[in-house]
Scaffold this active site. Sequence first.
Site, short mmCIF file in Angstrom:
data_model
loop_
_atom_site.label_atom_id
_atom_site.label_comp_id
_atom_site.label_asym_id
_atom_site.label_seq_id
_atom_site.Cartn_x
_atom_site.Cartn_y
_atom_site.Cartn_z
N SER A 107 0.82 -1.21 0.00
CA SER A 107 0.00 0.00 0.00
C SER A 107 0.86 1.27 0.00
O SER A 107 1.61 1.53 -0.93
CB SER A 107 -0.96 -0.03 1.18
OG SER A 107 -1.92 0.99 1.11
N ASP A 248 -1.21 1.43 -3.98
CA ASP A 248 -2.13 0.43 -4.53
C ASP A 248 -3.49 1.02 -4.88
O ASP A 248 -4.43 0.30 -5.19
CB ASP A 248 -2.28 -0.77 -3.58
CG ASP A 248 -3.00 -0.43 -2.29
OD1 ASP A 248 -2.98 0.75 -1.89
OD2 ASP A 248 -3.57 -1.35 -1.66
N ASP A 250 -5.95 2.51 -3.31
CA ASP A 250 -7.20 2.40 -2.55
C ASP A 250 -7.43 3.62 -1.66
O ASP A 250 -8.44 3.70 -0.96
CB ASP A 250 -7.25 1.10 -1.74
CG ASP A 250 -6.19 1.01 -0.64
OD1 ASP A 250 -5.30 1.89 -0.58
OD2 ASP A 250 -6.24 0.04 0.14
#
Length: 451
Positions: A107, A248, A250
């Site tokens: 992430s 990533d 998100d």
Amino acid sequence: MGRRYFGTDGIRGTVGEGPITPDFVLRLGYAAGKVLASSAEVAAGSRPTVLIGKDTRVSGYMLEAALEAGFSAAGVDVMLAGPMPTPGVAYLTRALRLSAGVVISASHNPYHDNGIKFFSADGNKLPDDTEAAIEAWLDKPLECASSDGLGKARRLDDAAGRYIEFCKSTFPAAFNLRGLKLVIDCAHGAAYQIAPHVFHELGADVIPIGVAPNGFNINDGVGATAPDALVRAVRANHADLGIALDGDADRLQVVDSTGRLYNGDELLYVLVKDRIATDGKVEGAVGTLMTNLAVEVALQREGVKFVRAAVGDRYVLEQLREHGWQLGAEGSGHILSLDRHSTGDGIVSALLVLAALKRSGQTLAQMLDGVTLFPQKLINVRMKPGADWKGSTSIRAAIDTAEAALAGSGRVLIRASGTEPVLRVMVEAQQAADAVRHAETIADAVRAATT
């Protein structure tokens, strides 16, 4: 019994150190494959198929190969998506009716970290009992399937294009982005070949940054966790808005034309207001223990119930499901809109914000008029792994002193990270100086007691 490897967002660590080693990840793939193969959802005589996506870290090649080998040894077929945002893997897993999706990413962390997280067939994060079953299989010997029972692997054709079309489908068909100049910061991460196309194909004039990954520069001075680069680019290019994703994709942070940064707390309020305007009512929304108090007050003023979940998007999701609500967010930029996607999606969230601005005819600042965030000071204190911070009398005394001083006019929140040996000290107060002073005092006590 607690989980040994799975944290709040899968398994994560420094590459080359347990558990992020090729031998462990191979065994993890095998264990996950055995759990999937034994699932009641897999028809007798058929074999499960999993999708593997990754971000742009150099270690992704190694870990992808290890996972693929483990799944194959368990008799599970593999589809490889290549670089793909975490929410893209969730969407494709569901859309292609696959058994599971796997993301290789850490992430927002730097390149020397990596991680593995799983999605179930419906595009949701694995339930705790499934993660526990995978951990149980890790203790068993690896017994390779017979040659005629080994899983096969293949590339998924046009994975990026499929996900691009999904993202665009969440934007109202009656709207377009023509006339808007947008800076899109992809953090040199998984969305670098995807996000710019989404906004360009909807009509925007796109200025991409953070789109030159080299395996080592993911999240390095760019992206949602380093928004200064986006602020500079928006101002330099006289853009209307800037959109920052993390490694990533998100998470989402937004910058307006003046360079003002909007976090997940504020964007949640914008989306709730938009939903009230279109649907007439929003029963409730979910934030976290870290959500700014001003947002809670503003939502309640709109007649919207507000619930605080533990920090972590999986806990926000749990509360949304429990209450039957649609909208939730973390200040860090994880935004959930369950009628659009099963998981947090930075690109989709940005499109929801843009649609809200189109419908209202207002700017972000105008939509947030009257919402003045309480100053917050967050300090991340690295501890020795396993340090007993909860049992420290000196830390407790520092917390008690701060809470007494802020009674009725602020909050103190202390929590351990679910992914690294870090204690997060957050103080919220009406005056910024008070928040800083109390946070630093508590952080000093934590350092003295745990390092």
